[in-house]
Design an enzyme around this catalytic site. Structure first.
Site, PDB file in Angstrom:
ATOM      1  N   ASP A 166       4.928   3.627   4.589  1.00  0.00           N
ATOM      2  CA  ASP A 166       5.468   2.305   4.890  1.00  0.00           C
ATOM      3  C   ASP A 166       6.942   2.372   5.259  1.00  0.00           C
ATOM      4  OD1 ASP A 166       5.498  -0.648   4.882  1.00  0.00           O
ATOM      5  OD2 ASP A 166       6.701  -0.403   3.077  1.00  0.00           O
ATOM      6  N   LEU A 197       7.658  -6.741   2.918  1.00  0.00           N
ATOM      7  CA  LEU A 197       8.293  -7.391   4.061  1.00  0.00           C
ATOM      8  C   LEU A 197       8.926  -6.400   5.031  1.00  0.00           C
ATOM      9  CD1 LEU A 197      10.030 -10.332   2.159  1.00  0.00           C
ATOM     10  CD2 LEU A 197       7.902 -10.410   3.457  1.00  0.00           C
ATOM     11  N   ARG A 198       8.761  -5.108   4.764  1.00  0.00           N
ATOM     12  CA  ARG A 198       9.384  -4.133   5.653  1.00  0.00           C
ATOM     13  C   ARG A 198       8.811  -4.217   7.061  1.00  0.00           C
ATOM     14  NH1 ARG A 198       9.205  -0.030   2.562  1.00  0.00           N
ATOM     15  NH2 ARG A 198      11.376  -0.061   1.903  1.00  0.00           N
ATOM     16  N   ALA A 199       7.520  -4.482   7.177  1.00  0.00           N
ATOM     17  CA  ALA A 199       6.898  -4.582   8.501  1.00  0.00           C
ATOM     18  C   ALA A 199       7.548  -5.680   9.333  1.00  0.00           C
ATOM     19  CB  ALA A 199       5.403  -4.835   8.359  1.00  0.00           C
TER      20      ALA A 199
END
Length: 333
Positions: A159, A240-242
């Site tokens: 991720d 929320l990294r995406a």
């Protein structure tokens, strides 16, 4: 020393070339992970990215590198004698302004992968030892490769790579022949081959440079963020990294095509790169790490007559004192 094979001369691999160019435009995207079998020219493409950057530096991280060799070291003796910390730069310092290439990143210890991704995202390397601290800029394009046949990366580390490109099967016969033809021509007469592709390579380099200059003026607007948030929600990604990577990548893509704002085509172009390693499959647990956790304990019940609880110890008094340690890519319009 043989010069790098020009990226403009690479046959096909358009999606991978686009992802690499976007990372070169905005290294804050967080690096590119290339997954594919051996012999797919992954290292050739990575070396070609260095030529698109101002510094043109290409640094390879050896598999057996120690943490000290990666981050650098502080000379404590010099600190005691001279009153200041003497820093010996490591691989991260040498990669500043260029490309840091990690082949078979899935074979590195997890804590080193975590360290690399931290620095790639922040652009700063901090070295601390025995109360001494030193920091230096370390902004580079992180490119990692892995062969899934040799092991996987944990989902938490996957991720943290900004973009991921999965190389498919073998190219078609015509493309295979052209790949071999160009490689033989490059190996036989490198300078003549570079001269032949100089115009295309210079155009590619200039396009990336102009995109980097245009990038700060493109707003990370709410409309684009809302559209991205909806797609991330639909893909059931964790965290929320995406969203953040997708928004930054879409802005880099807008700069790449010469636009003044993020458009729907920029958002669509980034979707396969952002979701390739984050999209949750139907029936998959929200966080893969939870699958390794022991099941929650059942409510405590009084032991049956004549039975004790396994492992139970009576409470022991603790002395008060010091605290204890706890155990195609798009064509330009």
């Amino acid at each position: 020393m043989l010069p790098p094979f020009p990226l403009a001369a690479v046959v096909a691999a358009d999606e991978l070339k686009l992802a690499l160019c976007l990372a070169a435009i905005d290294p804050a995207i967080g690096g590119v992970l290339i997954e594919g079998p051996r012999g797919m020219a992954k290292s050739t493409l990575a070396r070609g990215v260095a030529d698109l950057l101002d510094g043109g530096r290409f640094v390879t991280l050896p598999l057996g590198a120690s943490e000290e060799r990666i981050v650098g070291s502080l000379d404590l003796d010099a600190a005691l004698g001279q009153g200041r910390a003497q820093f010996s730069p490591g691989i991260l310092a040498n990669a500043h302004g260029g490309v840091l290439y990690v082949d078979e990143v899935n074979l590195l210890p997890d804590h080193l992968v975590d360290l690399l991704l931290d620095v790639a995202a922040s652009g700063v390397n901090v070295v601390e030892r025995d109360g001494l601290s030193h920091s230096h800029p370390a902004r580079f394009v992180l490119i990692g490769t892995m062969n899934p046949e040799e092991g996987e990366l944990r989902p938490q580390l996957l991720d943290r790579f900004g973009l991921k490109v999965e190389l498919g099967g073998a190219p078609e016969p015509r493309a295979r022949a052209e790949i071999v033809r160009r490689r033989l021509a490059f190996d036989a007469e490198p300078q003549a081959f570079l001269a032949r592709w100089q115009g295309e390579q210079q155009a590619l380099r200039q396009r990336c440079q102009q995109a980097r200059q245009r990038l700060p003026a493109i707003a990370l607007d709410d409309a684009a963020l809302d559209a991205i948030a909806e797609r991330c929600f639909a893909a059931a990604v964790d965290g929320l990294r995406a969203d953040l990577v997708w928004l930054r990548g879409a802005r880099a893509h807008a700069a790449w095509r010469g636009a003044e704002r993020i458009g729907a085509e920029d958002i669509a172009a980034l979707e396969p790169f952002v979701l390739a390693h984050r999209r949750r499959q139907p029936g998959e647990a929200p966080d893969a790490s939870q699958a390794t956790q022991p099941p929650a304990a059942a409510p405590e019940q009084a032991p049956a007559q004549g039975q004790g609880q396994w492992g139970e110890l009576p409470a022991q008094p603790m002395p008060m004192g010091a605290p204890h340690a706890l155990p195609g890519w798009p064509k330009k319009p």
